[in-house]
Design an enzyme around this catalytic site. Sequence first.
Site: not given
Length: 308
Positions: A2-3, A108, A127
């Site tokens: 994600p930018e 997660h 992650r």
Amino acid sequence: MPELPEVETVARGLQGSVAGRRIVSVILRKVDFIDDPSAMERELPGKRIARVERFGKFMLLRLTKDADGNAHAMGSIALNGNSEALLVHLGMTGNLAPHHAEQPLAKHTHVTFALDDGRELRYIDPRRFGRMAYLSGKTLAAELQRFGADPLLVTPEEFATRIRGSKARIKAQLLDQSVLRGVGNIYADESLWKAKIHPARAGPSLTLNDVVRLRKELQKILLKAIEMRGSSISDFVDAEGLAGDYQQHHKVYGRDGKKCFRCGAKIKWTVVAGRSSHFCPVCQRAPRGNASRRKKTKRRGPVGTSKR
DNA sequence: CTCGATCCCTGGACGC
DNA sequence: TGCGTCCAGGGATCGA
């Protein structure tokens, strides 16, 4: 992954879906990506999410401690030193979205915020490259000050000064969050291609014309990407669970070996400033002395499983 | 000051 | 099919 455009998309979604809600309780599971877990447990319950903003690649959940549920209380965020916020960086695989409380926890799911309307705002991040922090007052201000200009707001003059202010290569400059906040690998490569600038060019070697072009193209690309709700490579989805569409507009990113849309040459892949970089060797002329430093010949892993 | 290298972490892709 | 290996990504950190 994600930018700026992806984070903007998520932030807008959350602004629509959870702004105004009060956090009732906090459950932390894995905490190794949280600055100060006990501060979150201590400070968040009872606070209201006044609004959700994007700051670079961070989401900023602005918090207030107003007791009542009146919507008009939302408009007034403390403008003095009393500001507090929850900072959320999605890293690569982070997802922050509201869920029905009875919906089973996805794998997660590391943080759950119970909201006053019965829903739960959940942070899921396989992650754990993300980051989460409760910050307030001077600490918050100091943290935000570490970051550079917003690429959508920066003036041509400031952009030029910042981008040429270091001998580092342009690719590194674009990715450096203390120079510009919010640009990541995809949009760096895309804007350099559009502006016809080789990623390995040194910042100070850019002409004024280069810099003006780069800013303009970067802004156009970011705005277009926001319009399309970001790029969904790997598994990015926004706060409504929707994928973005901008990946279909990528001109170089993930297109190594394919033809340049402008000149037909084969898009190349190499490592610049430690990051994978995609560019057209014809449109984007290499700087002198850029003797292909370290060609990675071997096969690369999945560059994204975008469904094209 | 800038650089590369390394680590963090998981899952997906690939080789055998 | 199953296991091992590689690799992506952003950012921190360390040494050259």
